[in-house]
Scaffold this motif. Sequence first.
Motif, PDB file in Angstrom:
ATOM      1  N   ASN A   1       0.807  -1.221   0.000  1.00  0.00           N
ATOM      2  CA  ASN A   1       0.000   0.000   0.000  1.00  0.00           C
ATOM      3  C   ASN A   1       0.842   1.275   0.000  1.00  0.00           C
ATOM      4  O   ASN A   1       0.361   2.339  -0.348  1.00  0.00           O
ATOM      5  CB  ASN A   1      -0.962   0.013   1.190  1.00  0.00           C
ATOM      6  CG  ASN A   1      -2.161  -0.895   0.918  1.00  0.00           C
ATOM      7  OD1 ASN A   1      -2.337  -1.364  -0.206  1.00  0.00           O
ATOM      8  ND2 ASN A   1      -2.966  -1.139   1.940  1.00  0.00           N
TER       9      ASN A   1
ATOM     10  N   VAL B   1       1.478   1.448  -3.952  1.00  0.00           N
ATOM     11  CA  VAL B   1       0.476   1.088  -4.973  1.00  0.00           C
ATOM     12  C   VAL B   1      -0.114   2.296  -5.686  1.00  0.00           C
ATOM     13  O   VAL B   1      -0.469   2.225  -6.866  1.00  0.00           O
ATOM     14  CB  VAL B   1      -0.636   0.194  -4.353  1.00  0.00           C
ATOM     15  CG1 VAL B   1      -1.543   0.991  -3.415  1.00  0.00           C
ATOM     16  CG2 VAL B   1      -1.467  -0.476  -5.448  1.00  0.00           C
ATOM     17  N   ASN B   2      -0.178   3.452  -5.026  1.00  0.00           N
ATOM     18  CA  ASN B   2      -0.766   4.624  -5.676  1.00  0.00           C
ATOM     19  C   ASN B   2       0.272   5.580  -6.249  1.00  0.00           C
ATOM     20  O   ASN B   2      -0.020   6.730  -6.512  1.00  0.00           O
ATOM     21  CB  ASN B   2      -1.687   5.369  -4.685  1.00  0.00           C
ATOM     22  CG  ASN B   2      -3.109   4.802  -4.758  1.00  0.00           C
ATOM     23  OD1 ASN B   2      -3.464   4.092  -5.700  1.00  0.00           O
ATOM     24  ND2 ASN B   2      -3.907   5.114  -3.746  1.00  0.00           N
TER      25      ASN B   2
ATOM     26  N   GLU C   1      -4.974  -4.006  -3.836  1.00  0.00           N
ATOM     27  CA  GLU C   1      -5.238  -3.411  -5.159  1.00  0.00           C
ATOM     28  C   GLU C   1      -4.149  -3.779  -6.159  1.00  0.00           C
ATOM     29  O   GLU C   1      -3.007  -4.009  -5.782  1.00  0.00           O
ATOM     30  CB  GLU C   1      -5.252  -1.876  -5.017  1.00  0.00           C
ATOM     31  CG  GLU C   1      -6.377  -1.320  -4.168  1.00  0.00           C
ATOM     32  CD  GLU C   1      -6.054   0.103  -3.725  1.00  0.00           C
ATOM     33  OE1 GLU C   1      -5.786   0.952  -4.598  1.00  0.00           O
ATOM     34  OE2 GLU C   1      -6.034   0.352  -2.498  1.00  0.00           O
TER      35      GLU C   1
HETATM   36  C1  NAG Z   1      -5.173   4.589  -3.890  1.00  0.00           C
HETATM   37  O1  NAG Z   1      -5.928   5.532  -4.576  1.00  0.00           O
HETATM   38  C2  NAG Z   1      -7.287   5.150  -4.695  1.00  0.00           C
HETATM   39  C3  NAG Z   1      -7.987   6.183  -5.562  1.00  0.00           C
HETATM   40  O2  NAG Z   1      -7.600   7.487  -5.234  1.00  0.00           O
HETATM   41  C4  NAG Z   1      -7.922   5.050  -3.312  1.00  0.00           C
HETATM   42  O3  NAG Z   1      -9.267   4.660  -3.407  1.00  0.00           O
HETATM   43  C5  NAG Z   1      -7.159   4.014  -2.496  1.00  0.00           C
HETATM   44  O4  NAG Z   1      -7.645   3.955  -1.191  1.00  0.00           O
HETATM   45  C6  NAG Z   1      -5.691   4.350  -2.477  1.00  0.00           C
HETATM   46  N1  NAG Z   1      -5.006   3.230  -1.865  1.00  0.00           N
HETATM   47  C7  NAG Z   1      -4.164   3.369  -0.853  1.00  0.00           C
HETATM   48  C8  NAG Z   1      -3.566   2.127  -0.313  1.00  0.00           C
HETATM   49  O5  NAG Z   1      -3.830   4.452  -0.408  1.00  0.00           O
END
Ligand code: NAG
Length: 598
Positions: free
Chosen positions: A430, A433-434, A492
């Motif tokens: 995590n 991942v973004n 994700e």
């Molecule tokens: C990553 O980004 C998505 C969309 O902005 C969000 O829904 C998700 O919670 C984020 N994941 C993490 C691990 O921060």
Amino acid sequence: MILTLALLVIVGSVCLVHSSYPPTLVMDMAKILAQNYCYPERLEGIIEAIEAARSNTDILNIPDPNAVAMALSAGMASTIGDSRLLITYEPDFIPKATPVLSSVPPEYLISIIKKSVQVEVLENNIGYFRIDHIIGEDIAEKIGPLLVENIWNKVLLTSAMILDLRHTASGELSGVPYIVSYFSNAEPPTCISTVYDRPSNTTVEFRSLPELLGKRYGVSKDLIILTSKNTRGVAEDVAYAMKNMKRATIVGERTAGGSLKIEKLRVGETGFYFTMPTASVRSPITGESWEVKGVTPCIEVDAGDALETAVKIINLRSTIPVIVQEASVLVAEKYAFTQIAEDVSQKLLDLLENGTYSMINSETELEARLSADLKELSGDKFILFIFLMVRASFQTDILENNVGLLRFDMFGDFEQVAPIAKIIVENVWNKVVNTTALVIDLRNNVGGYTSTISGFCSYFFDGNKQILLDTLYNRPSETLKEMWTLSRLTGERYGEKKGLIILTSAATMGAAEEFVYIMKKLGRATVIGEVTRGGCHPPETFRVADSDVYLSVPVTRSDALQDHGWEGVGISPHIPASADAALDTAKELLNEHFGGQK
Ligand SMILES: *[C@@H]1O[C@H](CO)[C@@H](O)[C@H](O)[C@H]1NC(C)=O
Ligand SMILES: *[C@@H]1O[C@H](CO)[C@@H](O)[C@H](O)[C@H]1NC(C)=O
Ligand SMILES: *[C@@H]1O[C@H](CO)[C@@H](O)[C@H](O)[C@H]1NC(C)=O
């Protein structure tokens, strides 16, 4: 030469007239040296220089004869480069008479010898033979049958021998050929050592003896010689000769570095004595001597631990033939590269036959030798793994432009990873991942299990379709197995649109290479760094012959539909860079990319 002259001048400055030495003292010493010192070649020019300086008799003005002796002694030793040269002043010296053992009755002689010898049969039929004094030819001939019957026959039938020379500080040179011969073949006779005796100006070759009393131990059984820093003189010759003949493994400490023969010669009618080596010994194999330097053991351990180490080595060596034979069978039956399996297996047996593994000293050495040989025989398609149960650990970082960095050094087993998948996702995945792009650092990744690879790859593709990652051939089951992306994952996905860079080095191997191979083949990642190691799929481990040795055989190979995978050759990067520079190269590339977007 210069040193000697300088010395004569320096001591000459202590000017007191003293005339109790013969005026020819220095010249007499030079003559004794010229006629007795065992390396006449080192005296070239020196005698002439002393002769030329003889009018300079200042040294004889020193009143204290001990000071004269010391000054001359230091001068000779340093000029000629031999610390054994010694001049002393000992007006009361009486030479020791050498005991004449040969006139003693045989029964008494054998009882004396038995005290300097110890024979025993240790566990696993290992012979132990300790000799504290090496007897000479004259005594050996006189009581030979008694020695054979009382001592030799007690260890003759053992399956390996430990010859303990840790306490051997004396002996006769003529005894050396006897000892060596009992551990050699009768034919052909081999030269053990060459001895030059200066006073008689003769060179004698000591050779193995074609005929011996009793039976030989032969050449095929293990022989280990124990040494210590007290092993001195002819015992060093035994150890040095057998080490160089590759007949024995020397275990213990570096030996004393004694001399073959040192004599103390009186200078004229004076109280001065000149001590010097009058004979020297050379190995016909190395052309060198153990004198002064000592014999370097093959395995250096404290003398006190030498016996235990020797027993361990012998016990290990006794298991090697069975291990290699079973390894050869395993290779023939399980090895994934079917066409060469039989050939590799047979060549391994040939190596065993020709003695390649007979002088192995440790399990580590056996493993290294066996690995290297298998690698060579198989044209680099064979890797013997040492399984280190390193816990997979991860490092993450966020670089400029929100680029993620993920480093891990080992691929874990699916069985172990699945239960903790959630924890890894939360604590590691995590964090990255973004990000907008990801750098995966596999420069220190040595592989591990391949069972998690399809899952890991899946994170970098979208979930709406399945993609064929690789087709694996498994030798034991004779099957092809297709590796597909997974439709369900914990956490994700990174998805297939964001940039992905993989860093590699020449150390990147095994499962890590499989991952790099797939991602490069599918065009999903840019690879930056060095050509990877060229390992293989995680091998299967087989226990060999109920021993503690385990043989790892690669039983699976990648991309079975093509005939060239990455095994043994490695994967070339898209952008070559040294391992050290790979991360910077990746950052530059990313900066260009994101800079261009602005
Ligand atoms: C990553 O980004 C998505 C969309 O902005 C969000 O829904 C998700 O919670 C984020 N994941 C993490 C691990 O921060
Ligand atoms: C020693 O013997 C060799 C031949 O065996 C001879 O050439 C040499 O001159 C001799 N050296 C001395 C000092 O007598
Ligand atoms: C055994 O054979 C191999 C391969 O032919 C060779 O490299 C090696 O030196 C040989 N070893 C011995 C001890 O003869």
